[in-house]
Design a protein around this motif. Structure first.
Motif, PDB file in Angstrom:
ATOM      1  N   LEU A 152      37.696  78.330   8.205  1.00 16.93           N
ATOM      2  CA  LEU A 152      38.196  77.578   7.060  1.00 16.93           C
ATOM      3  C   LEU A 152      38.652  78.525   5.951  1.00 16.93           C
ATOM      4  CD1 LEU A 152      38.744  74.885   5.724  1.00 16.93           C
ATOM      5  CD2 LEU A 152      36.379  74.865   4.903  1.00 16.93           C
ATOM      6  N   GLU A 153      37.930  79.619   5.759  1.00 18.23           N
ATOM      7  CA  GLU A 153      38.303  80.581   4.732  1.00 18.23           C
ATOM      8  C   GLU A 153      39.617  81.267   5.091  1.00 18.23           C
ATOM      9  OE1 GLU A 153      38.720  82.620   1.431  1.00 18.23           O
ATOM     10  OE2 GLU A 153      37.279  80.998   1.777  1.00 18.23           O
ATOM     11  N   ILE A 154      39.835  81.530   6.391  1.00 16.87           N
ATOM     12  CA  ILE A 154      41.105  82.118   6.826  1.00 16.87           C
ATOM     13  C   ILE A 154      42.254  81.159   6.496  1.00 16.87           C
ATOM     14  CG2 ILE A 154      42.469  82.803   8.827  1.00 16.87           C
ATOM     15  CD1 ILE A 154      39.842  83.796  10.102  1.00 16.87           C
ATOM     16  N   ILE A 155      42.049  79.889   6.799  1.00 14.52           N
ATOM     17  CA  ILE A 155      43.082  78.886   6.522  1.00 14.52           C
ATOM     18  C   ILE A 155      43.313  78.760   5.020  1.00 14.52           C
ATOM     19  CG2 ILE A 155      43.678  76.445   6.726  1.00 14.52           C
ATOM     20  CD1 ILE A 155      42.061  76.417   9.328  1.00 14.52           C
ATOM     21  N   HIS A 156      42.198  78.731   4.271  1.00 15.04           N
ATOM     22  CA  HIS A 156      42.314  78.608   2.818  1.00 15.04           C
ATOM     23  C   HIS A 156      43.068  79.811   2.250  1.00 15.04           C
ATOM     24  CE1 HIS A 156      40.074  76.335  -0.588  1.00 15.04           C
ATOM     25  NE2 HIS A 156      41.316  76.595  -0.915  1.00 15.04           N
ATOM     26  N   GLY A 157      42.747  80.998   2.743  1.00 16.04           N
ATOM     27  CA  GLY A 157      43.442  82.198   2.286  1.00 16.04           C
ATOM     28  C   GLY A 157      44.916  82.150   2.612  1.00 16.04           C
ATOM     29  N   GLY A 158      45.239  81.695   3.827  1.00 20.61           N
ATOM     30  CA  GLY A 158      46.642  81.561   4.205  1.00 20.61           C
ATOM     31  C   GLY A 158      47.377  80.580   3.315  1.00 20.61           C
ATOM     32  N   ALA A 159      46.716  79.473   2.975  1.00 24.78           N
ATOM     33  CA  ALA A 159      47.332  78.472   2.102  1.00 24.78           C
ATOM     34  C   ALA A 159      47.586  79.049   0.717  1.00 24.78           C
ATOM     35  CB  ALA A 159      46.442  77.235   2.010  1.00 24.78           C
ATOM     36  N   GLY A 217      45.171  70.506   3.913  1.00 24.90           N
ATOM     37  CA  GLY A 217      45.267  69.150   3.384  1.00 24.90           C
ATOM     38  C   GLY A 217      44.613  68.141   4.305  1.00 24.90           C
ATOM     39  N   ARG A 218      44.837  68.283   5.592  1.00 25.84           N
ATOM     40  CA  ARG A 218      44.231  67.369   6.560  1.00 25.84           C
ATOM     41  C   ARG A 218      42.716  67.535   6.604  1.00 25.84           C
ATOM     42  NH1 ARG A 218      47.543  68.792  11.783  1.00 25.84           N
ATOM     43  NH2 ARG A 218      46.136  67.256  12.734  1.00 25.84           N
ATOM     44  N   VAL A 219      42.243  68.791   6.450  1.00 27.97           N
ATOM     45  CA  VAL A 219      40.795  69.035   6.430  1.00 27.97           C
ATOM     46  C   VAL A 219      40.151  68.298   5.266  1.00 27.97           C
ATOM     47  CG1 VAL A 219      39.025  70.787   6.022  1.00 27.97           C
ATOM     48  CG2 VAL A 219      40.874  71.256   7.626  1.00 27.97           C
ATOM     49  N   PHE A 220      40.727  68.458   4.079  1.00 27.96           N
ATOM     50  CA  PHE A 220      40.143  67.821   2.896  1.00 27.96           C
ATOM     51  C   PHE A 220      40.181  66.295   2.998  1.00 27.96           C
ATOM     52  CE2 PHE A 220      41.081  71.900   0.481  1.00 27.96           C
ATOM     53  CZ  PHE A 220      39.736  72.258   0.404  1.00 27.96           C
ATOM     54  N   ILE A 221      41.282  65.764   3.536  1.00 31.38           N
ATOM     55  CA  ILE A 221      41.349  64.310   3.709  1.00 31.38           C
ATOM     56  C   ILE A 221      40.284  63.852   4.698  1.00 31.38           C
ATOM     57  CG2 ILE A 221      42.766  62.449   4.679  1.00 31.38           C
ATOM     58  CD1 ILE A 221      45.187  63.791   3.389  1.00 31.38           C
ATOM     59  N   GLY A 222      40.106  64.630   5.781  1.00 37.33           N
ATOM     60  CA  GLY A 222      39.065  64.302   6.757  1.00 37.33           C
ATOM     61  C   GLY A 222      37.677  64.325   6.156  1.00 37.33           C
ATOM     62  N   GLU A 223      37.469  65.165   5.119  1.00 36.65           N
ATOM     63  CA  GLU A 223      36.177  65.244   4.444  1.00 36.65           C
ATOM     64  C   GLU A 223      36.050  64.207   3.337  1.00 36.65           C
ATOM     65  OE1 GLU A 223      36.077  69.238   3.034  1.00 36.65           O
ATOM     66  OE2 GLU A 223      35.401  70.079   4.966  1.00 36.65           O
ATOM     67  N   GLY A 224      37.090  63.393   3.152  1.00 37.96           N
ATOM     68  CA  GLY A 224      37.046  62.373   2.115  1.00 37.96           C
ATOM     69  C   GLY A 224      37.526  62.850   0.760  1.00 37.96           C
ATOM     70  N   LYS A 225      37.991  64.100   0.664  1.00 36.04           N
ATOM     71  CA  LYS A 225      38.494  64.644  -0.602  1.00 36.04           C
ATOM     72  C   LYS A 225      40.001  64.366  -0.661  1.00 36.04           C
ATOM     73  CE  LYS A 225      34.992  68.295  -0.355  1.00 36.04           C
ATOM     74  NZ  LYS A 225      34.756  69.759  -0.204  1.00 36.04           N
ATOM     75  N   ILE A 226      40.333  63.103  -0.873  1.00 41.17           N
ATOM     76  CA  ILE A 226      41.707  62.642  -0.709  1.00 41.17           C
ATOM     77  C   ILE A 226      42.667  63.325  -1.686  1.00 41.17           C
ATOM     78  CG2 ILE A 226      43.216  60.625  -0.657  1.00 41.17           C
ATOM     79  CD1 ILE A 226      41.090  60.676   1.538  1.00 41.17           C
TER      80      ILE A 226
END
Length: 747
Positions: free
Chosen positions: A586-593, A605-614
């Motif tokens: 997740l940190e690799i993805i976050h860094g890439g973003a 974005g899909r990860v956060f939506i999946g966690e309910g952080k719309i």
């Protein structure tokens, strides 16, 4: 009782729209963000979701190097030294930005001439500059990178003013910096390899698509230029919108991961038609510069820069030619450029192509020196500005070839979109027969997305037979889709054994699909051992499918750490649940973003939506959408519709559809149908279905049936009745059953 009319459509549209937003089957992915050529889809549709990861990885790395090593090292050194001197001169230095005033050198279009009686305080070369709305932001962004360096990309149509805008910006901001104008990617790569000092240098890449062809500017070279500590380098490029979309993958053509990542390194500025504020400034400038006044009076003021370049007159000269033979010559040059042939084109090639376009009567009555007269006519500037053809020379005193006007190419491409300009297959075959292997490769790429793949296959075959590993790999894909697996595997094996990594990747896919899994994984390991991030991702997927979870994760992480877009985008499928990504990944993805990687933004974005952080998820999807990610755009549209933000959702669909995203075209058509705009709705639905994306064909069929156009609907249903996409098969089966529709030829 079954619903009919608008109520019936509303009941159907909701579920279909949801399917389009979330579709991940092979046919939908083809039209969405993967931008695979048609030949790739046929061979991959039967492999299931997991091998889609492998296929995407292959397709994004298959644009490998085409440049062959010369066999004579001393000859190469002499050529390199000569090339260096042409760029940096005998004193081994670049000119200062403020000292470069040659319009043609930086790629600015010639303008209509000044009246002879005008005062000398106006530049003959440059019409008075009209400040653009984006100037302040562009110059502030340039200035902010003076210490660290950066990459800026201006995107606009031919003669939109993008090159002049960039030129004025660097003169204003970096006047005391040096200016490097490499003629091609090979020259720039050579300068970097020779460790030329680029400190406080602007690297000027006009028409940047020329630098991003297969085997040209590499990601490594670009990163090396931008990451020099305490030695700031600023890269400034210009590119057409359709070329940008194609290279980014949004326009339906193949692309490489390296090219996508190079473009993502750049800060994009769009140069569009003149706004009302810009037109007002132009009217003030027109009082001082008669060229501006004439341009304002000669056509739509929002296209003032095209009028300045005499575009209307240039088009008129070609289309209403007083020299039919000269007009045929221009048509030949424009057609060859649309087909992908590199510029310039030799006089002999243009002669033979032009003859092929002449009628029997024209050939019989042509004078002995007809071609020389035609060349003279075609190279004569219109109003002292641009000419239909321009001569080009590598050395002083000799003409190497001729370049077709980009204004005419752009005009012809627009006509071709509406079937008003056509290029015969016979012309394409002749062009291929006259072209070099490298040129054939580019023709293959340019015609890849055409409805008939014959020209693409022919071009690739010629290049492959001449030793191009890239062309051999592309040809193998076409052969495989045609059912000739043995011949496809032969071409792949030859290229793979020569060390061409993309061929190793596709060979591994081919073998894996053919149940030769041990051999497939062997080739995947061989490719991954070269250090290729995409190959590491492919190996991870193959090991995952064989249950080797621990090793699969190791290779997937290697691919992720290298920023591999395939690994990032397909991570949810590999790991099974997008909400259960471990912290390191997740940190690799976050860094890439954070660094601007579009795929990482979308997945985050899909990860956060999946966690309910719309809200946080929608924020990242918005950022990915702004950078052209079609999947992010569709997911965002779904959420906006759910929130009732229909106008914003429609705006996003329109933008993605205009960029060539097939599923967005279908979604837009459905939305317009729901709003009662039937003509526009059917236009978009038919355009989407014309790409042969099966979910889009099915939706068109349903809309036609609901509109009581039954025979057209049945034809759409027949096109997808044998689909290998489970989603399409299920939807079709349920709809046919509910409506009692039979597809029997007797009905």
């Amino acid at each position: 009782m079954k619903l009919r009319g608008r109520s019936r459509w509303v009941a159907l549209a909701g579920p279909l729209f949801f399917v389009l937003v979330l579709t991940v089957g092979p046919q939908a992915l083809q039209a969405a963000d993967l931008a695979w050529p048609k030949w790739a889809m046929t061979s991959l549709a039967t492999t299931g979701g997991v091998l889609l990861l492998v296929a995407r990885a292959f397709m994004q790395v298959r644009l490998g190097s085409l440049t062959e090593q010369t066999t004579e090292a001393s000859k190469l050194e002499i050529q390199q030294d000569s090339a260096l001197k042409r760029i940096i001169g005998n004193n081994n230095n670049f000119p200062l930005v403020k000292d470069v005033s040659d319009r043609a050198l930086v790629g600015i279009h010639a303008a209509i001439p000044l009246p002879h009686i005008m005062h000398s305080d106006l530049s003959v070369e440059f019409p008075t500059y009209i400040p653009r709305d984006l100037d302040a932001d562009l110059r502030a962004s340039l200035q902010s990178k003076a210490a660290s360096g950066g990459f800026f990309l201006l995107v606009g149509r031919a003669a939109s003013g993008k090159t002049r805008c960039a030129y004025e910006a660097i003169r204003s901001t970096f006047g005391d910096w040096r200016l490097c104008i490499p003629p091609n990617a090979e020259s720039l790569n050579l300068l970097v390899e020779k460790d030329v000092d680029f400190t406080r240098t602007v690297i000027w890449l006009d028409e940047m698509q020329r630098f991003l062809e297969p085997g040209k500017l590499s990601l490594e070279t670009t990163q090396r230029l931008l990451l020099q500590q305490n030695k700031p380098v600023v890269i400034v490029g210009t590119i057409w919108p359709d070329k940008y979309s194609q290279l980014r993958g949004a326009g339906g053509e193949d692309h490489s991961e390296d090219v996508r990542r190079i473009l993502e390194l750049g800060q994009r500025f769009d140069v569009v038609e003149f706004s009302e504020a810009e037109q007002a400034r132009a009217r003030i400038v027109a009082e001082l510069d008669p060229r501006i006044s004439e341009a304002l009076n000669n056509g739509p003021s929002m296209r003032l820069t095209e009028n300045l370049a005499a575009a209307p007159e240039l088009i008129h000269r070609w289309m209403q030619s007083e020299s039919p033979l000269g007009g045929a010559l221009v048509t030949a040059a424009v057609s060859a450029r649309i087909l992908g042939h590199p510029q310039p084109m030799s006089q002999d090639m243009l002669l033979r192509l032009t003859i092929s376009l002449l009628s029997g009567e024209q050939r019989a009555t042509a004078s002995e020196n007809w071609f020389e007269q035609s060349l003279q006519w075609a190279t004569l500037p219109v109003r002292g500005a641009s000419a239909p053809l321009s001569a080009y020379a590598d050395e002083i005193g000799s003409i190497s070839g001729y370049i077709a006007s980009d204004l005419l190419v752009q005009y012809a491409q627009n006509l071709a979109t509406h079937k008003k300009f056509t290029i015969s297959k016979e012309f394409g075959k002749l062009l291929i027969s006259l072209s070099t292997p490298d040129a054939c490769t580019l023709i293959g790429l340019a015609t890849e997305g055409w409805e008939d793949s014959e020209l693409s296959v022919l071009a690739y075959r010629f290049a492959a037979d001449s030793g191009s590993h890239f062309a051999a790999t592309a040809l193998a894909g076409h052969l495989e889709s045609a059912g000739d697996d043995a011949e496809a595997r032969r071409h792949l094996s030859n290229a793979a054994e020569a060390g061409y990594v993309p061929a190793m990747n596709l060979l591994a896919i081919n073998l894996f699909r053919g149940e030769a899994k041990e051999e497939a994984i062997g080739w995947a390991r061989h490719a991954a051992a070269t250090g290729s991030a995409s190959a590491a991702g492919i190996l991870g997927v193959l090991l995952y499918t064989e249950g080797e979870m621990e090793e699969a994760l190791i290779w997937t992480k290697k691919s992720l750490r290298a920023g591999n877009e395939v690994a990032i985008k397909q991570l949810p499928l590999v790991l099974g649940n997008i909400t259960e990504i471990e912290a390191e990944i997740l940190e690799i993805i976050h860094g890439g973003a954070r660094e601007g990687n579009v795929a990482a933004m979308q997945v985050l974005g899909r990860v956060f939506i999946g966690e309910g952080k719309i809200d946080l998820g929608l924020h990242w999807l918005e950022l990915a959408t702004e950078k052209g990610d079609a999947v992010a755009s569709r997911i965002l549209v779904g959420h906006l519709n759910a929130r009732g933000e229909y106008d914003r959702a429609l705006e996003l669909m329109q933008s993605s559809a205009d960029s060539g995203d097939t599923l967005s075209m279908t979604m837009l058509g459905m939305t317009l149908k729901d709003r009662g705009d039937n003509d526009a709705a059917f236009d978009w639905l038919r355009r989407a279905a014309a790409t042969n994306t099966e979910i889009s064909v099915l939706v068109l069929g349903i809309v036609l049936w609901e509109s009581d156009r039954r025979e057209e609907a049945r034809e759409c249903f027949r096109r997808v009745k044998d689909s290998q996409d489970e989603t399409v098969r299920t939807l079709l089966s349920e709809y046919l059953s509910e409506e009692g529709i039979s597809l029997s030829d007797n009905d």
